[in-house]
Design an enzyme around this catalytic site. Structure first.
Site, PDB file in Angstrom:
ATOM      1  CG  ASN A  93     -44.886  72.459 137.724  1.00 43.01           C
ATOM      2  OD1 ASN A  93     -44.255  71.519 138.192  1.00 43.01           O
ATOM      3  ND2 ASN A  93     -45.418  72.442 136.520  1.00 43.01           N
ATOM      4  CE1 TYR A 142     -41.434  82.165 139.005  1.00 43.05           C
ATOM      5  CE2 TYR A 142     -40.792  84.441 138.590  1.00 43.05           C
ATOM      6  CZ  TYR A 142     -40.592  83.235 139.237  1.00 43.05           C
ATOM      7  OH  TYR A 142     -39.555  83.108 140.112  1.00 43.05           O
ATOM      8  CG  PHE A 170     -35.010  92.414 143.278  1.00 46.55           C
ATOM      9  CD1 PHE A 170     -35.598  91.982 144.469  1.00 46.55           C
ATOM     10  CD2 PHE A 170     -35.558  93.507 142.655  1.00 46.55           C
ATOM     11  CE1 PHE A 170     -36.703  92.635 145.018  1.00 46.55           C
ATOM     12  CE2 PHE A 170     -36.662  94.178 143.201  1.00 46.55           C
ATOM     13  CZ  PHE A 170     -37.226  93.747 144.373  1.00 46.55           C
ATOM     14  CG  HIS A 190     -31.927  83.823 133.402  1.00 45.35           C
ATOM     15  ND1 HIS A 190     -32.169  82.470 133.417  1.00 45.35           N
ATOM     16  CD2 HIS A 190     -32.909  84.398 134.127  1.00 45.35           C
ATOM     17  CE1 HIS A 190     -33.257  82.245 134.129  1.00 45.35           C
ATOM     18  NE2 HIS A 190     -33.731  83.392 134.572  1.00 45.35           N
ATOM     19  CG  PHE A 209     -35.144  90.677 124.578  1.00 48.30           C
ATOM     20  CD1 PHE A 209     -35.169  90.285 123.241  1.00 48.30           C
ATOM     21  CD2 PHE A 209     -34.753  89.740 125.532  1.00 48.30           C
ATOM     22  CE1 PHE A 209     -34.816  88.993 122.873  1.00 48.30           C
ATOM     23  CE2 PHE A 209     -34.402  88.451 125.169  1.00 48.30           C
ATOM     24  CZ  PHE A 209     -34.430  88.067 123.834  1.00 48.30           C
ATOM     25  NE  ARG A 283     -37.519  88.499 128.488  1.00 49.31           N
ATOM     26  CZ  ARG A 283     -36.556  88.040 129.287  1.00 49.31           C
ATOM     27  NH1 ARG A 283     -35.684  87.161 128.822  1.00 49.31           N
ATOM     28  NH2 ARG A 283     -36.460  88.439 130.525  1.00 49.31           N
ATOM     29  CG  ASP A 286     -38.598  91.673 129.998  1.00 51.90           C
ATOM     30  OD1 ASP A 286     -38.673  90.759 130.839  1.00 51.90           O
ATOM     31  OD2 ASP A 286     -37.848  91.623 129.003  1.00 51.90           O
TER      32      ASP A 286
END
Ligand code: UFG
Length: 332
Positions: A93, A142, A170, A190, A209, A283, A286
């Site tokens: 994608n 990503y 950001f 989010h 998290f 998570r 992160d």
């Protein structure tokens, strides 16, 4: 000066705020979106063309039918965690889709692009405040897919004279409820929307998290920037390319970081009640802290963010979430 602008991904969260801004400035907007995560009902300004960047013939038809002065490209898969478990989706994608768009632009002599990039291209921060020169070592697919795209723009500048501005957001936040637009993900991951949904009782118990990061309160620090300020930067970027050929990149943030706990307590003040949460494991993917230096965007683009405080940003999101439109997705 009025321009004809193609907004790829204009039915999504940031893209829909972009179309509102462009319309206010008198530009002609065309939205291209595959509606995989965007919403038809969020396209209030300009024609919606339902198409996928992976469908090159469909893209060709769009450029045959209309003439564009510039393209803004917001189409992407954008969840860090999902990118780790579905890397092929992310590279297809985000990289192949971008290549299809670039090739179509080249065939039709459209040579200005503004691109949604991300702080995720930097990976783990080495400096507390990250400027454009910060080392770029993404730690998830990503971020890697966005960094690859930026590299392609630099090569395209050399080979084909493409002018581009990559804007590395950001943490995009906030909404414009008075214009009927805001964050509306079917699967919401989010922080700010999750905090607000939890306050409304529609999101279940809020999870934090990780509370053992090397930050002042142990939770992750992020730099929240309002989507309307991001939209302003894109508009300035199009003007910037008139005078500045080649490939450029800017970091966009407020320059101030807030921990997860600080976001929750600010949100509690906005909604007027305490918001309970439970601490959960970290998570994957992160980084502890992501804070932008946007000096370059201020100096070179003339960017002047209007939403410089966290509370009004959260308040705008709160007005959206407490009174959502009918088409607002229910949580999966
Ligand atoms: N968080 C929670 N609970 C939640 C949701 C998030 O504790 O329910 C935490 C996360 O662990 C993270 C922080 O809140 O520490 C912010 O998380 P978000 O999911 O809101 O945002 P990210 O920083 O993960 O991601 C955003 C964009 C990405 C981009 C990334 C880095 O969504 O596209 O910033 O720029 F890649």
């Amino acid at each position: 000066r009025n321009r004809s602008i193609l907004v790829c991904g204009g039915a999504g969260y940031i893209g829909s705020h972009m179309t509102q801004w462009l319309a206010t400035q008198g530009h002609t907007v065309t939205v291209l979106d595959n509606l995989s995560s965007g919403h038809r009902q969020a396209v209030h300004w300009g024609e919606l063309i339902e198409a996928d960047l992976l469908d090159a013939p469909a893209l060709e038809q769009v450029f045959r039918r209309k003439r564009f002065d510039a393209v803004m490209h917001f189409c992407a898969r954008s969840l860090v965690g999902e990118s780790i478990t579905k890397p092929y989706d992310y590279y297809a994608n985000n990289v192949t889709g971008t290549l299809n768009l670039l090739e179509t632009m080249r065939r039709h002599d459209v040579n200005k692009l503004v691109f949604s990039s991300t702080a995720a291209i930097f990976g783990n921060p080495i400096h507390d405040v990250m400027d454009e020169e910060h080392p770029k070592v993404p730690i998830n697919p990503y971020g890697a897919s966005k960094l690859m795209s930026e590299r392609i723009f630099a090569d395209a500048a050399q080979a084909y004279g493409l002018h581009s501005v990559a804007l590395r957001y950001f943490n995009a936040a906030g909404a414009l409820p008075e214009h009927g637009i805001g964050e509306a993900h079917a699967c919401e991951t989010h922080l700010i929307p999750n905090v607000l949904r939890s306050a409304l009782g529609t999101g279940g118990m809020l999870k934090v998290f990780g509370h053992d990061y090397a930050t002042h309160d142990g939770t992750c620090i992020r730099d929240y920037v309002h989507v309307q300020d991001l939209a302003q930067a894109h508009s300035l970027a199009v003007d910037f390319m008139d005078e500045n050929p080649g490939a450029h990149a800017f970091n966009l943030g407020n320059g101030q970081g807030f921990s997860v706990r600080e976001v929750i307590s600010t949100a509690a003040a906005v909604v007027g009640r305490s918001i309970p949460y439970e601490v959960a494991p970290r998570r994957a993917g992160d980084p502890a802290s992501l804070v932008a230096s946007s000096c370059k965007a201020r100096a070179q683009l003339g960017w002047r963010p209007q939403w410089t405080e966290l509370e009004p940003i959260i308040e705008s999101a709160w007005r959206w979430h407490r009174n959502p439109p009918q088409w607002f997705p229910s949580q999966a």
